[in-house]
Design an enzyme around this catalytic site. Structure first.
Site, PDB file in Angstrom:
ATOM      1  N   ASP A 121      -2.177  -3.883  11.026  1.00 46.00           N
ATOM      2  CA  ASP A 121      -1.756  -4.757   9.918  1.00 46.00           C
ATOM      3  C   ASP A 121      -0.342  -5.301  10.122  1.00 46.00           C
ATOM      4  O   ASP A 121       0.449  -4.740  10.879  1.00 46.00           O
ATOM      5  CB  ASP A 121      -1.737  -3.966   8.598  1.00 46.00           C
ATOM      6  CG  ASP A 121      -3.129  -3.575   8.139  1.00 46.00           C
ATOM      7  OD1 ASP A 121      -4.085  -3.752   8.909  1.00 46.00           O
ATOM      8  OD2 ASP A 121      -3.243  -3.075   6.997  1.00 46.00           O
ATOM      9  N   HIS A 263      -0.095  -0.322  12.343  1.00 48.22           N
ATOM     10  CA  HIS A 263       0.706  -1.529  12.114  1.00 48.22           C
ATOM     11  C   HIS A 263       1.335  -1.988  13.418  1.00 48.22           C
ATOM     12  O   HIS A 263       2.019  -1.176  14.065  1.00 48.22           O
ATOM     13  CB  HIS A 263       1.781  -1.250  11.062  1.00 48.22           C
ATOM     14  CG  HIS A 263       1.208  -0.793   9.749  1.00 48.22           C
ATOM     15  ND1 HIS A 263       0.792   0.506   9.535  1.00 48.22           N
ATOM     16  CD2 HIS A 263       0.928  -1.477   8.608  1.00 48.22           C
ATOM     17  CE1 HIS A 263       0.292   0.606   8.312  1.00 48.22           C
ATOM     18  NE2 HIS A 263       0.363  -0.581   7.725  1.00 48.22           N
TER      19      HIS A 263
END
Ligand code: ZN
Length: 312
Positions: A121, A263
């Protein structure tokens, strides 16, 4: 004796006279040479005598000479642009967008092969995203990037690189707002505008959505118009920022059908992938995109549905 003496004296007088004569001749000659030189019989370089020149030029004091030198030094030695040829300015062709095409995907093994979908993400963030993409390429693995719509234009080449590697480019909304605090119009904008930004860079098609902060409610579900992807394994990579911890967490908790959240913002996550990806492959997992995982496991993908994993 007397005669001899007279002759001697006469010879002597004649000798004096000759000496004086030669001296005069010599002096006249020297004077003539000096005068002749001064008047100038020799030509100057440009073929005019210095006297004739002197009439054309005012006397040059050292001051005016200095000025003249200054003036001369300012004069360009070459005719400007004499040897410069103007080359044709190449016209820049606008590239038809989007140009990126994914490499031919290897066929996904039947659903009985173990599969894991690694997801990232908040990117793209080139220093980390591109490292992950490189590692994936090395091991012929694929993942899903839930990217930010507002980062698309700036990091276009990184997104193209990821897409060309066969990775899925999905959406994490346009600007990472908590959708539960937005109106329907604002929710739609966050989702739709992000999709537009992504598809302006790569032909991702209908993008899967990961909602910011993992927050969903009925209003969001009814209005996003996309499958909502959660996760079944949380590495908390943002918290630890420790490659070893990320590696251990995945190796301990990830199994067939799992969706792992990370991430692509932290170098420690990229470090971890250099160990995780070959290790999972070694353990018999196929690393696939979320789309591939759901399809391979025969799960129907519906807009507005929430998916945590493809565990059987
Ligand atoms: Zn996020």
């Amino acid at each position: 004796m007397g005669y001899q003496l007279r002759r001697k004296r006469r010879r002597k007088r004649r000798g004096y006279a000759l000496q004086i004569l030669w001296t005069i001749v010599a002096l006249v000659s020297i004077a003539g040479i000096i005068i002749g030189y001064k008047i100038g019989f020799g030509d100057t370089e440009d073929g005019t005598s210095p006297i004739a020149n002197a009439a054309d030029h005012p006397s040059e004091s050292s001051e005016t000479e200095g000025e003249l030198l200054t003036q001369i030094s300012e004069i360009p030695t070459k005719e400007p642009n004499e040897e410069i040829t103007v080359t044709e300015v190449p016209t820049v062709k606008p590239t038809a967008k989007p140009t990126a095409t994914p490499t031919e995907k290897p066929t996904i093994a039947p659903s009985n092969q173990k599969m894991i979908a690694l997801t990232f993400d908040d990117g793209p963030y080139p220093p980390v995203t591109e490292r992950i993409v490189e590692t994936l390429k090395k091991y012929d693995a694929r993942v899903t990037f839930f990217a930010m719509g507002n980062r698309m234009e700036e990091y276009k080449s990184t997104v193209e690189l990821a897409f060309e590697g066969g990775n899925q480019i999905a959406s994490h909304t346009y600007s990472h707002k908590d959708l539960s605090k937005l109106s329907v119009k604002e929710i739609k904008y966050e989702v739709e505008h992000s999709n537009e930004c992504i598809n302006n860079v790569v032909p991702a098609g209908d993008t899967y959505l990961r909602v910011p902060f993992g927050v969903v409610n009925d209003l969001i579900i009814e209005n996003v118009g996309a499958p909502i992807i959660f996760w079944s394994v949380d590495t908390e990579d943002w918290k630890s920022r420790n490659a070893d911890k990320i590696y251990k967490h995945i190796m301990k908790n990830a199994h067939d059908g799992d969706i792992v959240i990370m991430h692509d913002l932290y170098p420690s996550t990229a470090d971890a992938m250099e160990k995780v990806i070959p290790k999972l492959i070694e353990e018999g997992y196929q690393l696939v995109t979320v789309k591939e995982l759901l399809e391979a496991k025969g799960i129907e993908v519906v807009n507005g549905n929430v998916y945590y994993s493809a565990r059987q």
